[in-house]
Design a protein around this motif. Structure first.
Motif, PDB file in Angstrom:
ATOM      1  N   HIS A 220      -6.027  -5.193  32.937  1.00  0.00           N
ATOM      2  CA  HIS A 220      -7.123  -5.279  31.971  1.00  0.00           C
ATOM      3  C   HIS A 220      -8.305  -6.066  32.538  1.00  0.00           C
ATOM      4  N   ALA A 221      -8.667  -5.755  33.769  1.00  0.00           N
ATOM      5  CA  ALA A 221      -9.842  -6.381  34.379  1.00  0.00           C
ATOM      6  C   ALA A 221     -11.100  -5.844  33.699  1.00  0.00           C
ATOM      7  N   GLY A 232     -18.502  -4.539  60.144  1.00  0.00           N
ATOM      8  CA  GLY A 232     -18.755  -5.872  59.622  1.00  0.00           C
ATOM      9  C   GLY A 232     -19.534  -5.925  58.327  1.00  0.00           C
ATOM     10  N   LYS A 233     -20.029  -4.792  57.821  1.00  0.00           N
ATOM     11  CA  LYS A 233     -20.860  -4.777  56.609  1.00  0.00           C
ATOM     12  C   LYS A 233     -20.093  -4.098  55.476  1.00  0.00           C
ATOM     13  N   PRO A 234     -20.096  -4.720  54.277  1.00  0.00           N
ATOM     14  CA  PRO A 234     -19.345  -4.113  53.175  1.00  0.00           C
ATOM     15  C   PRO A 234     -20.151  -3.059  52.425  1.00  0.00           C
ATOM     16  N   HIS A 235     -19.450  -2.045  51.985  1.00  0.00           N
ATOM     17  CA  HIS A 235     -20.017  -1.076  51.036  1.00  0.00           C
ATOM     18  C   HIS A 235     -19.101  -1.089  49.828  1.00  0.00           C
ATOM     19  N   ILE A 236     -19.683  -1.301  48.631  1.00  0.00           N
ATOM     20  CA  ILE A 236     -18.890  -1.468  47.421  1.00  0.00           C
ATOM     21  C   ILE A 236     -19.068  -0.262  46.515  1.00  0.00           C
ATOM     22  N   GLN A 237     -17.927   0.223  45.994  1.00  0.00           N
ATOM     23  CA  GLN A 237     -17.941   1.320  45.023  1.00  0.00           C
ATOM     24  C   GLN A 237     -17.362   0.813  43.709  1.00  0.00           C
ATOM     25  N   ARG A 238     -18.045   1.079  42.612  1.00  0.00           N
ATOM     26  CA  ARG A 238     -17.453   0.735  41.311  1.00  0.00           C
ATOM     27  C   ARG A 238     -16.376   1.756  40.977  1.00  0.00           C
ATOM     28  N   VAL A 239     -15.194   1.266  40.615  1.00  0.00           N
ATOM     29  CA  VAL A 239     -14.106   2.130  40.185  1.00  0.00           C
ATOM     30  C   VAL A 239     -14.040   2.177  38.660  1.00  0.00           C
ATOM     31  N   TYR A 240     -14.257   1.000  38.031  1.00  0.00           N
ATOM     32  CA  TYR A 240     -14.156   0.925  36.579  1.00  0.00           C
ATOM     33  C   TYR A 240     -14.978  -0.262  36.095  1.00  0.00           C
ATOM     34  N   GLY A 241     -15.612  -0.128  34.953  1.00  0.00           N
ATOM     35  CA  GLY A 241     -16.327  -1.242  34.343  1.00  0.00           C
ATOM     36  C   GLY A 241     -16.327  -1.088  32.834  1.00  0.00           C
ATOM     37  N   GLU A 242     -16.110  -2.206  32.123  1.00  0.00           N
ATOM     38  CA  GLU A 242     -16.134  -2.177  30.658  1.00  0.00           C
ATOM     39  C   GLU A 242     -17.527  -1.759  30.184  1.00  0.00           C
ATOM     40  N   ALA A 243     -17.567  -0.934  29.149  1.00  0.00           N
ATOM     41  CA  ALA A 243     -18.842  -0.409  28.663  1.00  0.00           C
ATOM     42  C   ALA A 243     -19.757  -1.512  28.135  1.00  0.00           C
ATOM     43  N   ASP A 244     -19.151  -2.599  27.571  1.00  0.00           N
ATOM     44  CA  ASP A 244     -19.981  -3.655  26.998  1.00  0.00           C
ATOM     45  C   ASP A 244     -20.269  -4.778  27.992  1.00  0.00           C
ATOM     46  N   LEU A 245     -19.967  -4.561  29.256  1.00  0.00           N
ATOM     47  CA  LEU A 245     -20.223  -5.574  30.279  1.00  0.00           C
ATOM     48  C   LEU A 245     -21.725  -5.742  30.478  1.00  0.00           C
ATOM     49  N   HIS A 246     -22.140  -6.948  30.837  1.00  0.00           N
ATOM     50  CA  HIS A 246     -23.548  -7.191  31.117  1.00  0.00           C
ATOM     51  C   HIS A 246     -24.035  -6.166  32.151  1.00  0.00           C
ATOM     52  N   PRO A 247     -25.213  -5.569  31.961  1.00  0.00           N
ATOM     53  CA  PRO A 247     -25.697  -4.536  32.896  1.00  0.00           C
ATOM     54  C   PRO A 247     -25.700  -4.984  34.354  1.00  0.00           C
ATOM     55  N   LYS A 308     -12.119   1.092  59.364  1.00  0.00           N
ATOM     56  CA  LYS A 308     -12.573   0.690  58.031  1.00  0.00           C
ATOM     57  C   LYS A 308     -11.535  -0.226  57.391  1.00  0.00           C
ATOM     58  N   THR A 309     -11.991  -1.361  56.858  1.00  0.00           N
ATOM     59  CA  THR A 309     -11.113  -2.304  56.173  1.00  0.00           C
ATOM     60  C   THR A 309     -11.368  -2.212  54.673  1.00  0.00           C
ATOM     61  N   PHE A 310     -10.291  -2.049  53.900  1.00  0.00           N
ATOM     62  CA  PHE A 310     -10.403  -1.844  52.462  1.00  0.00           C
ATOM     63  C   PHE A 310      -9.962  -3.089  51.703  1.00  0.00           C
ATOM     64  N   LEU A 311     -10.771  -3.511  50.735  1.00  0.00           N
ATOM     65  CA  LEU A 311     -10.411  -4.571  49.796  1.00  0.00           C
ATOM     66  C   LEU A 311     -10.580  -4.033  48.384  1.00  0.00           C
ATOM     67  N   MET A 312      -9.766  -4.551  47.477  1.00  0.00           N
ATOM     68  CA  MET A 312      -9.981  -4.294  46.058  1.00  0.00           C
ATOM     69  C   MET A 312     -10.634  -5.539  45.467  1.00  0.00           C
ATOM     70  N   LEU A 313     -11.708  -5.351  44.714  1.00  0.00           N
ATOM     71  CA  LEU A 313     -12.404  -6.445  44.044  1.00  0.00           C
ATOM     72  C   LEU A 313     -12.275  -6.246  42.541  1.00  0.00           C
ATOM     73  N   THR A 314     -11.788  -7.275  41.852  1.00  0.00           N
ATOM     74  CA  THR A 314     -11.649  -7.171  40.409  1.00  0.00           C
ATOM     75  C   THR A 314     -12.206  -8.432  39.762  1.00  0.00           C
ATOM     76  N   LEU A 315     -12.864  -8.277  38.602  1.00  0.00           N
ATOM     77  CA  LEU A 315     -13.623  -9.370  37.983  1.00  0.00           C
ATOM     78  C   LEU A 315     -13.167  -9.634  36.561  1.00  0.00           C
ATOM     79  N   ARG A 316     -13.323 -10.908  36.152  1.00  0.00           N
ATOM     80  CA  ARG A 316     -13.148 -11.320  34.771  1.00  0.00           C
ATOM     81  C   ARG A 316     -14.483 -11.859  34.263  1.00  0.00           C
TER      82      ARG A 316
END
Length: 510
Positions: A220-221, A232-247, A308-316
């Protein structure tokens, strides 16, 4: 040698192991004491408390060895966790499962092996208390009972250690425990789904993307993304985001991709999960993200694939939550991360093996198998391509007069020069003997192919005294209906070149 089969409860077993947070921890006297007792009671030089992870065995405590970490495919303990009763190998050198195992043929040399599984209260076998000897060492029923008793003691200590950790983390309320049990059940199902996902024919990037989505939703992130480091440079893709999250947070991926500095930028070499319980306290925290409500973040390494090195980023972003990353959340994140890394590693190993099977051992260019596969693919795609078949004139005489070793050098130089001339515009294959073929994208004139060959022949000539040359036959897609007919056409044109050259030489002699 073949590794042990995977237990039917593997996902739940790995989740049970992960919740102890025991892997890669420091030595502890309470577990060392158990291995010392095992070695003394059973009169063996080696005793180990081993845990079986997704792709390796890892030792927490040991007597007689400094380290027991090894790939799971070599692990005796991986066999021992398949049963509840002690697993005994009286003579590993005569057991077909282990005769060519590096632990038997090398150091440490295992002759006798015996282990009692470490069975958790949930009924999962997460590791073993094992003993080994480098010589014959019969064990009786009393010995095996002692081994089981000590294994049960190790589990009791593990449970006690886990309980103390939970108390230290102030996770004691009955309601939270019940919720945690429900989460564990859901997380086990999520981990099972991740395992199934890794078996699908998806690209590594798609696999990591889908896995991040499953895991983020399970915990439930508020926001989950995939970070791909390349050069050496990251590229980030959004997988999921809550609809009411700050823009600003919802579009976090776009902001980070335009930035040169962030917490994520500092984690390109991350090897273990990194949890940031209070985001604002990190020196690289972005004031705008703090203002937008970002509370906590976690970065989970998912492995490396083809640079390519893969990380998962998840936020609260929930300011009311006291524990941004519960113990059950961390357990799932870490277990799933290891599963994805192991799957990517196995996929890389298999692809490397397949690629090796497509390579000519002498010249290091592609072989006949690769040519057949690639030609069939080119034909099926319906795109324009050119096939150039060739062999070396005078090569048989070279072998007869200067020897096969010298002939091999000529083949290596010729193949290497052809590959260099192509500059990545096509592929070189050795079909066998002195016969080579080029697959070139688009329509090539025979004169252009001849120019490349005319450069490769002098390069090969440096390795021999005998005079050599090359005859080439060129055919283009569309000139024949099938792959075999196209090869025959190129072959006929190559032999026509040979015939004309032979006739010219005869005419000159006359």
């Amino acid at each position: 040698m073949s590794g042990a089969p995977v237990p039917p409860d593997e996902a739940a077993r790995l989740l049970d192991l992960a919740q102890y947070h025991i892997l890669d921890t420091a030595r502890e006297e309470v577990f060392d004491r158990i291995t010392r007792l095992a070695a003394r009671l059973l009169r063996v030089p080696v005793a180990v408390v081993n845990f079986v992870d997704v792709d390796r065995q890892w030792g927490k405590a040991m007597v007689g060895l400094d380290d027991t970490e090894a790939p799971r495919e070599y692990s005796f303990c991986a066999w021992a966790i398949l049963q509840d009763t002690p697993f005994v190998v009286p003579d590993a050198t005569a057991d077909p499962r282990f005769t060519d195992n590096p632990m038997v043929t090398g150091e440490p040399h295992i002759h006798m092996y015996a282990a009692a599984p470490l069975v958790t209260p949930r009924g999962h076998r997460i590791g073993t208390l094992c003993i080994t000897d480098d010589q014959p060492h019969p064990l009786d029923e009393e010995d095996l009972r002692a081994l089981q008793d000590l294994a049960a003691t190790a589990i009791s200590e593990l449970e006690l250690r886990s309980h103390v950790q939970r108390l230290q983390q102030q996770v004691g309320a009955q309601a939270e425990r019940e919720a945690d049990l429900q989460r564990n059940l859901a997380h086990a199902q999520t981990l099972e789904a991740v395992h199934e996902l890794m078996d699908l024919p998806l690209s590594p990037e798609d696999s990591a993307h889908q896995a991040a989505g499953l895991i983020g939703q399970a915990i439930h992130a508020d926001w989950t993304g995939l970070v791909i480091f390349e050069n050496g440079k990251p590229h980030i893709q959004r997988v999921y985001g809550e609809a009411d999250l700050h823009p600003l947070l919802f579009e976090l991926a776009n902001h980070l991709n335009l930035s040169d500095r962030s917490v994520t930028h500092t984690l390109k070499d991350l090897k273990a999960p990194f949890y940031l319980d209070v985001y604002r306290e990190h020196p690289e925290a972005r004031p705008a993200f703090i203002e937008a409500g970002l509370q906590a973040a976690a970065w989970i390494p998912l492995g490396t694939w083809q640079g390519k090195t893969f990380l998962m980023l998840t936020l609260r972003a929930d300011q009311e939550r006291e524990l941004p990353w519960r113990g059950s959340d961390r357990t799932l994140l870490e277990a799933a991360g290891r599963s994805v890394r192991a799957a990517l590693y196995e996929r890389a190993r298999m692809e490397a093996s397949l690629e090796s099977a497509r390579e000519d051992a002498l010249t290091s260019v592609l072989n006949r198998r690769a040519f057949d596969e690639d030609l069939e693919q080119c034909q099926s795609l319906g795109e324009a391509f050119t096939l150039a078949l060739m062999d070396l004139d005078g090569f048989k005489g070279l072998n007869d007069t200067e020897g096969h070793a010298q002939g091999d050098k000529v083949l290596q130089l010729f193949a290497g020069a052809l590959k260099a001339e192509l500059q990545g515009q096509g592929k070189v294959y050795r079909l066998g003997g002195d016969e080579f073929v080029l697959l070139l994208p688009g329509a090539w004139a025979a004169e252009d192919v001849d120019e490349m060959v005319d450069v490769a022949v002098p390069a090969a000539q440096q390795a021999c005294v005998s005079r050599i040359g090359a005859s080439v036959g060129v055919a283009k897609a569309g000139e024949a209906g099938t792959c075999m007919e196209l090869i025959k056409l190129a072959d006929a044109r190559m032999y026509e070149v040979k015939r004309r050259r032979k006739a010219l030489r005869t005419e000159r002699k006359v």
